[in-house]
Every structure is written in structure tokens, then in C-alpha cells.
Design an enzyme around this catalytic site. Structure first.
Site, PDB file in Angstrom:
ATOM      1  N   THR A   1       0.824  -1.212   0.000  1.00 24.33           N
ATOM      2  CA  THR A   1       0.000   0.000   0.000  1.00 24.33           C
ATOM      3  C   THR A   1       0.861   1.267   0.000  1.00 24.33           C
ATOM      4  OG1 THR A   1      -1.523   1.267   1.392  1.00 24.33           O
ATOM      5  CG2 THR A   1      -0.088  -0.253   2.535  1.00 24.33           C
ATOM      6  N   ASP A   2       0.271   2.367  -0.449  1.00 23.73           N
ATOM      7  CA  ASP A   2       0.988   3.654  -0.377  1.00 23.73           C
ATOM      8  C   ASP A   2       1.079   4.167   1.055  1.00 23.73           C
ATOM      9  OD1 ASP A   2      -1.674   4.396   0.006  1.00 23.73           O
ATOM     10  OD2 ASP A   2      -1.736   5.864  -1.622  1.00 23.73           O
ATOM     11  N   GLU A   3       0.269   3.592   1.981  1.00 21.11           N
ATOM     12  CA  GLU A   3       0.252   4.113   3.358  1.00 21.11           C
ATOM     13  C   GLU A   3       1.592   3.920   4.064  1.00 21.11           C
ATOM     14  OE1 GLU A   3      -3.129   3.471   5.778  1.00 21.11           O
ATOM     15  OE2 GLU A   3      -4.520   3.646   4.102  1.00 21.11           O
TER      16      GLU A   3
ATOM     17  N   LYS B   1       2.133  -3.384   7.378  1.00 18.51           N
ATOM     18  CA  LYS B   1       2.406  -3.558   5.939  1.00 18.51           C
ATOM     19  C   LYS B   1       3.869  -3.185   5.646  1.00 18.51           C
ATOM     20  CE  LYS B   1      -0.008  -4.597   2.985  1.00 18.51           C
ATOM     21  NZ  LYS B   1      -0.409  -5.914   2.405  1.00 18.51           N
TER      22      LYS B   1
ATOM     23  N   TYR C   1      -1.889  -0.505  11.047  1.00 15.05           N
ATOM     24  CA  TYR C   1      -2.039  -1.169   9.737  1.00 15.05           C
ATOM     25  C   TYR C   1      -0.822  -0.889   8.863  1.00 15.05           C
ATOM     26  CZ  TYR C   1      -3.328  -1.597   4.803  1.00 15.05           C
ATOM     27  OH  TYR C   1      -3.313  -1.880   3.460  1.00 15.05           O
TER      28      TYR C   1
HETATM   29  P1  NAD Z   1      -9.803  -7.160   2.116  1.00 16.63           P
HETATM   30  O1  NAD Z   1      -9.816  -6.890   3.576  1.00 16.63           O
HETATM   31  O2  NAD Z   1     -11.001  -6.858   1.301  1.00 16.63           O
HETATM   32  O3  NAD Z   1      -9.456  -8.712   1.868  1.00 16.63           O
HETATM   33  C1  NAD Z   1      -8.470  -9.376   2.588  1.00 16.63           C
HETATM   34  C2  NAD Z   1      -8.640 -10.879   2.341  1.00 16.63           C
HETATM   35  O4  NAD Z   1      -7.610 -11.558   3.060  1.00 16.63           O
HETATM   36  C3  NAD Z   1      -9.986 -11.431   2.828  1.00 16.63           C
HETATM   37  O5  NAD Z   1     -10.530 -12.290   1.863  1.00 16.63           O
HETATM   38  C4  NAD Z   1      -9.608 -12.193   4.085  1.00 16.63           C
HETATM   39  O6  NAD Z   1     -10.470 -13.299   4.355  1.00 16.63           O
HETATM   40  C5  NAD Z   1      -8.195 -12.653   3.755  1.00 16.63           C
HETATM   41  N1  NAD Z   1      -7.408 -12.909   4.974  1.00 16.63           N
HETATM   42  C6  NAD Z   1      -7.282 -12.100   6.059  1.00 16.63           C
HETATM   43  N2  NAD Z   1      -6.520 -12.698   6.987  1.00 16.63           N
HETATM   44  C7  NAD Z   1      -6.113 -13.891   6.467  1.00 16.63           C
HETATM   45  C8  NAD Z   1      -5.313 -14.944   6.948  1.00 16.63           C
HETATM   46  N3  NAD Z   1      -4.753 -14.895   8.170  1.00 16.63           N
HETATM   47  N4  NAD Z   1      -5.098 -16.023   6.155  1.00 16.63           N
HETATM   48  C9  NAD Z   1      -5.671 -16.082   4.925  1.00 16.63           C
HETATM   49  N5  NAD Z   1      -6.460 -15.121   4.428  1.00 16.63           N
HETATM   50  C10 NAD Z   1      -6.691 -14.033   5.196  1.00 16.63           C
HETATM   51  O7  NAD Z   1      -8.523  -6.403   1.563  1.00 16.63           O
HETATM   52  P2  NAD Z   1      -8.296  -5.640   0.179  1.00 16.63           P
HETATM   53  O8  NAD Z   1      -8.772  -4.260   0.314  1.00 16.63           O
HETATM   54  O9  NAD Z   1      -8.776  -6.486  -0.931  1.00 16.63           O
HETATM   55  O10 NAD Z   1      -6.699  -5.590   0.167  1.00 16.63           O
HETATM   56  C11 NAD Z   1      -5.950  -6.685  -0.374  1.00 16.63           C
HETATM   57  C12 NAD Z   1      -4.469  -6.353  -0.267  1.00 16.63           C
HETATM   58  O11 NAD Z   1      -4.190  -5.157  -0.974  1.00 16.63           O
HETATM   59  C13 NAD Z   1      -4.000  -6.118   1.175  1.00 16.63           C
HETATM   60  O12 NAD Z   1      -2.711  -6.671   1.304  1.00 16.63           O
HETATM   61  C14 NAD Z   1      -3.949  -4.597   1.301  1.00 16.63           C
HETATM   62  O13 NAD Z   1      -2.987  -4.201   2.224  1.00 16.63           O
HETATM   63  C15 NAD Z   1      -3.567  -4.208  -0.114  1.00 16.63           C
HETATM   64  N6  NAD Z   1      -4.023  -2.861  -0.554  1.00 16.63           N
HETATM   65  C16 NAD Z   1      -5.337  -2.496  -0.433  1.00 16.63           C
HETATM   66  C17 NAD Z   1      -5.758  -1.253  -0.924  1.00 16.63           C
HETATM   67  C18 NAD Z   1      -7.206  -0.811  -0.841  1.00 16.63           C
HETATM   68  O14 NAD Z   1      -7.505   0.337  -1.186  1.00 16.63           O
HETATM   69  N7  NAD Z   1      -8.138  -1.650  -0.435  1.00 16.63           N
HETATM   70  C19 NAD Z   1      -4.830  -0.389  -1.528  1.00 16.63           C
HETATM   71  C20 NAD Z   1      -3.478  -0.792  -1.613  1.00 16.63           C
HETATM   72  C21 NAD Z   1      -3.097  -2.054  -1.143  1.00 16.63           C
HETATM   73  O1  DAU Z   2      -4.113   4.031   0.516  1.00 17.97           O
HETATM   74  C1  DAU Z   2      -4.356   2.667   0.414  1.00 17.97           C
HETATM   75  C2  DAU Z   2      -5.179   2.201   1.590  1.00 17.97           C
HETATM   76  O2  DAU Z   2      -6.490   2.695   1.389  1.00 17.97           O
HETATM   77  C3  DAU Z   2      -5.193   0.692   1.770  1.00 17.97           C
HETATM   78  O3  DAU Z   2      -3.900   0.238   2.060  1.00 17.97           O
HETATM   79  C4  DAU Z   2      -6.140   0.289   2.900  1.00 17.97           C
HETATM   80  O4  DAU Z   2      -6.223  -1.119   2.972  1.00 17.97           O
HETATM   81  C5  DAU Z   2      -7.507   0.858   2.612  1.00 17.97           C
HETATM   82  O5  DAU Z   2      -8.371   0.576   3.690  1.00 17.97           O
HETATM   83  C6  DAU Z   2      -7.440   2.372   2.382  1.00 17.97           C
HETATM   84  O6  DAU Z   2      -7.128   3.060   3.613  1.00 17.97           O
HETATM   85  P1  DAU Z   2      -7.846   4.451   4.016  1.00 17.97           P
HETATM   86  O7  DAU Z   2      -7.757   4.589   5.476  1.00 17.97           O
HETATM   87  O8  DAU Z   2      -7.365   5.560   3.171  1.00 17.97           O
HETATM   88  O9  DAU Z   2      -9.361   4.096   3.529  1.00 17.97           O
HETATM   89  P2  DAU Z   2     -10.791   4.319   4.222  1.00 17.97           P
HETATM   90  O10 DAU Z   2     -11.805   3.955   3.191  1.00 17.97           O
HETATM   91  O11 DAU Z   2     -10.884   3.673   5.552  1.00 17.97           O
HETATM   92  O12 DAU Z   2     -10.826   5.889   4.443  1.00 17.97           O
HETATM   93  C7  DAU Z   2     -10.681   6.799   3.370  1.00 17.97           C
HETATM   94  C8  DAU Z   2     -10.716   8.206   3.955  1.00 17.97           C
HETATM   95  O13 DAU Z   2     -12.041   8.466   4.459  1.00 17.97           O
HETATM   96  C9  DAU Z   2      -9.781   8.407   5.122  1.00 17.97           C
HETATM   97  O14 DAU Z   2      -9.241   9.724   5.076  1.00 17.97           O
HETATM   98  C10 DAU Z   2     -10.678   8.269   6.361  1.00 17.97           C
HETATM   99  C11 DAU Z   2     -12.016   8.785   5.866  1.00 17.97           C
HETATM  100  N1  DAU Z   2     -13.219   8.163   6.482  1.00 17.97           N
HETATM  101  C12 DAU Z   2     -13.297   6.797   6.470  1.00 17.97           C
HETATM  102  C13 DAU Z   2     -14.385   6.159   7.037  1.00 17.97           C
HETATM  103  C14 DAU Z   2     -14.481   4.658   7.042  1.00 17.97           C
HETATM  104  C15 DAU Z   2     -14.222   8.945   7.028  1.00 17.97           C
HETATM  105  O15 DAU Z   2     -14.153  10.187   7.002  1.00 17.97           O
HETATM  106  N2  DAU Z   2     -15.297   8.329   7.590  1.00 17.97           N
HETATM  107  C16 DAU Z   2     -15.417   6.958   7.640  1.00 17.97           C
HETATM  108  O16 DAU Z   2     -16.431   6.448   8.194  1.00 17.97           O
END
Ligand code: NAD
Ligand code: DAU
Length: 350
Positions: free
Chosen positions: A131-133, A160, A156
Site C-alpha cells: 500500500t501507499d500508506e 504492511k 495497519y
Molecule cells: P480485504 O480486507 O477486502 O481482503 C483481505 C482478504 O484476506 C480477505 O478475503 C480475508 O479473508 C483474507 N485474509 C485475512 N486474513 C487472512 C489470513 N490470516 N489467512 C488467509 N487469508 C486471510 O482487503 P483488500 O482491500 O482487498 O486488500 C488486499 C491487499 O491489498 C491487502 O494486502 C492490502 O494491504 C492491499 N491494498 C489495499 C488497498 C485498498 O484500497 N483496499 C490499496 C493498496 C493495497
Molecule cells: O491508501 C491505500 C489504503 O487505502 C489501503 O492500504 C487500505 O487497505 C484501505 O483501507 C485504504 O485506507 P484508508 O484509510 O485511506 O481508507 P478508508 O476507506 O478507511 O478511508 C478513506 C478516507 O475516508 C480516510 O481519510 C478516512 C475517511 N473516512 C473513512 C471512514 C471509514 C471517514 O471520514 N469516515 C469513515 O467512516
């Protein structure tokens, strides 16, 4: 015939990656390993579950012995590792879970790959999705590049960042062929409604308050999830071992502007008066350690591997809103049971 392990394939991004690979590569056997936590849902993969080149295995990456057996049994040619605890707010309530899954789980997979591949790893690849975080928070100017110093602020992102370091350390120390990509915020279908976009679609639909953290001035760089899956495909096949690739949409929005856009689109789609849904906006206590701004520079990926995002944000957001409105049963299913308890705990005190 290649056998590819995709971890976390029942989650949001993972399900899009599994779908793309199963449909595009009939000569690959795709093994989806997932624990099916609250975020994992096999309904996300209904359309591919009968495909001959797809297999689901329920398992926990925290179980090192089980991972070793899995690698021994399937003799994977490649790994795309997405399984993780992924929600920042949950990492604030329960950091330890993030260490187990994101750090120890990743190390278990690295150990299994190393033990099974031994010196026979010329055409093998361990691709870690990050992730970019991990880069921390930007001020008003600048963007994250692949050489930006790591500076994670949430449990988190710290977990990562740690897993990214282990992946690179296994490449440098043991010669394990690894790759890392760091992506910005994804949006699209099948995202669990704890994240901003699906949560707010759900709440607008049900005329519930829209809990905006702080002043809503934080900035995120949004990417269509199918464009992330395409980038993962390109990097998996054409990326250079040992390298890092940033993936992002050049698409920055303050939360409040994005939320107002969602309200306007949904007023139109639901036949509500203009401005009606905006009245649901409720400013609540800020997230602890809330990063101000993320912005990804994906020049390297674009120049070296030719990937570009395929869709404009306004169009992608419309499609996303349509998908959640058309798939009410999916949303109802994932918001029943434990979700209510989570929501109560997360939002009642804000
Ligand atoms: P998600 O939470 O939707 O899915 C995570 C999946 O991993 C689920 O299916 C869960 O059951 C599985 N999982 C969790 N713990 C596990 C374990 N111990 N063993 C096996 N499986 C397990 O997540 P996502 O948003 O699809 O993110 C997927 C990946 O991409 C993550 O590594 C996250 O850090 C990365 N990522 C997410 C975002 C985003 O915006 N969502 C952006 C950049 C990177
Ligand atoms: O940048 C990549 C990341 O983006 C991934 O690595 C993470 O897995 C993914 O969850 C996401 O993280 P964020 O914290 O940026 O996403 P989230 O959707 O939780 O929140 C987006 C923005 O909105 C953040 O600034 C917090 C704000 N927010 C979020 C929620 C859930 C609110 O203001 N209210 C809310 O209820």
C-alpha cells in the site's frame, strides 16, 4: 501449465485479481487461499467458482506448517500475496491481529516458498501486494515515488511496512525472487462496507448519518480496482525481480468533495431532491494518527511496463454506485450479523 497461488482471493482486490487471471489464463491453475475472515466472501467469486482452472483452499497464513504443506502439495510457480487485515480503523482497535496476519503470515509464506523452491527458482516469483500508506503522509506538495522513505503512522501501515521489509530482505539475503507493488486507495465492486465509498453508499441509500472524520480535508488518490488488477497482471508477468512499482490513479480528492459528489450522484439515481443526501453529512471525531494526504507517482510503471489507468473517476464512481444499488442482496448479506456490532463499536463513541 503454471500453478499460481493467490492469497486473500476472496477479499475485495483479491477477487478481482482471481477473476482476471482465471478468465485470461486458461492454462494457469489458480489456487485461491483465504481464511474467509469477515472481509472474505466466496460470493465475490460466484462467476468463476466452476471454472476448471480455479480452486479454493480455506486456510490461515498465520499457520506456518499449513503453508509449508500447501506449497509442498501444489508446487506453486508463482505467488501473488494479497491476504491481509486491511482496515486502518480496525488496526487502531486491535493492532495485534495485524501483526499476526500481515507480518507473521507474510513471513510464513516467504519461508514456505524458500523451503520448497530451494535453488530451483529461475522461473519462480513471490509478488507481494502493498500500500501507499507505508510512505506516511504528504503535505500539500509532492508525490510518493518508489524511493520515498517509509514512515508509517497507523498499526495497519506499520504492519504492511514490516511485511514489505521482510519480502525485500528475503530477496537480498536468500535470493528469493520477490517483487513489491504499492498502490493507492482502490474503489469498485465487492468492497466491504467498512471502507469510505461502500460505507457511504450504504448509508446514503438507507438515509443514515455520513460520519466524516475531522473536517473531511484529508486527501486520497483513488484507483478503479480493475485497473489495480490489470497492473498486478502486468507487473507479475513483466516486472523485474527485486524491484518496486507504485500504482496510482493521479486522482486526488478531499474526502468532503468526494462525499458531496457521491451525494449528488445518488440523489439523481434515487430520485431524491438535489441536496437531500448532503444533509446526512455529520462531522465526527477524527481518526487517531489520520494521514493528511496520499498521492502516488506511477511514472515508473507507466514508462517501463506501459500500464495506464483505463477509466475516469466520475465514470468509475457512477459504475460503482450502480453496482451497489443493483446488488442490494450482497450488501444486505455482508452487513447482517457481526457488522452491526462493529458499526456500533466504531461509530457510537465518535
Ligand atoms: P480485504 O480486507 O477486502 O481482503 C483481505 C482478504 O484476506 C480477505 O478475503 C480475508 O479473508 C483474507 N485474509 C485475512 N486474513 C487472512 C489470513 N490470516 N489467512 C488467509 N487469508 C486471510 O482487503 P483488500 O482491500 O482487498 O486488500 C488486499 C491487499 O491489498 C491487502 O494486502 C492490502 O494491504 C492491499 N491494498 C489495499 C488497498 C485498498 O484500497 N483496499 C490499496 C493498496 C493495497
Ligand atoms: O491508501 C491505500 C489504503 O487505502 C489501503 O492500504 C487500505 O487497505 C484501505 O483501507 C485504504 O485506507 P484508508 O484509510 O485511506 O481508507 P478508508 O476507506 O478507511 O478511508 C478513506 C478516507 O475516508 C480516510 O481519510 C478516512 C475517511 N473516512 C473513512 C471512514 C471509514 C471517514 O471520514 N469516515 C469513515 O467512516
Amino acid at each position: 501449465m503454471k500453478t499460481i497461488l493467490i492469497t486473500g482471493g476472496a477479499g475485495f482486490i483479491g477477487s478481482h485479481v482471481v477473476r482476471l487471471f482465471v478468465n485470461k489464463y486458461p492454462n494457469y491453475r489458480i489456487v485461491n487461499l483465504d481464511k474467509l475472515t469477515y472481509a472474505g466472501n466466496l460470493a465475490n467469486l460466484k462467476d468463476v467458482e466452476e471454472c476448471a482452472n480455479y480452486e479454493f483452499v480455506k486456510g490461515d497464513i498465520v499457520n506456518g506448517e499449513a503453508m509449508l504443506s500447501l506449497f509442498r502439495q501444489y508446487q506453486f510457480d508463482g505467488v501473488i500475496h494479497l491476504a491481509a487485515e486491511s482496515h486502518v480503523d480496525r488496526s487502531i482497535s486491535n493492532p495485534t491481529e495485524f501483526v499476526f496476519t500481515n507480518v507473521i503470515g507474510t513471513v510464513n509464506l516467504l519461508n514456505a516458498a524458500r523451503a520448497i523452491w530451494k535453488d530451483n527458482r529461475d522461473d519462480k516469483l513471490f509478488y507481494h501486494i502493498s500500500t501507499d500508506e507505508v510512505y506516511g503522509s504528504l503535505g500539500k506538495e509532492g508525490m510518493f515515488t518508489e524511493t520515498t522513505k517509509y514512515d508509517p503512522h497507523s498499526p495497519y501501515s506499520a504492519s504492511k511496512a514490516s511485511s514489505d521489509h521482510f519480502v525485500r530482505a528475503y530477496c537480498d539475503t536468500f535470493g528469493l525472487p520477490t517483487l513489491v507493488s504499492n498502490c493507492s486507495n482502490n474503489y469498485g465492486s465487492y468492497q466491504f462496507p467498512e471502507k469510505l465509498i461502500p460505507l457511504f453508499i450504504h448509508n446514503i441509500r438507507n438515509k443514515k448519518p455520513l460520519p466524516v472524520y475531522g473536517k473531511g480535508e484529508n486527501i486520497r488518490d483513488w484507483l478503479w480496482v480493475e485497473d489495480h488488477a490489470r497492473a498486478i497482471d502486468v507487473i507479475f508477468h513483466q516486472g523485474t525481480v527485486g524491484e518496486t512499482y507504485n500504482i496510482g490513479g493521479h486522482n486526488e480528492w478531499t474526502n468532503i468533495d468526494l462525499i458531496k459528489l457521491m451525494c449528488a450522484v445518488m440523489d439523481r439515481k434515487l430520485g431524491r431532491a438535489s441536496g437531500e443526501s448532503e444533509k446526512l453529512i455529520t462531522y465526527v471525531k477524527d481518526r487517531a494518527g489520520h494521514d493528511l494526504r496520499y498521492a502516488i507517482d506511477s511514472t515508473k510503471l507507466q514508462n517501463e511496463l506501459g500500464w495506464v489507468p483505463s477509466i475516469q473517476f466520475e465514470e468509475g464512481l457512477e459504475k460503482t454506485i450502480d453496482w451497489y444499488l443493483d446488488n442490494e442482496a450482497w450488501l444486505e448479506n455482508v452487513t447482517s450479523g457481526d457488522y452491526q456490532k462493529y458499526y456500533e463499536e466504531q461509530y457510537s463513541k465518535r
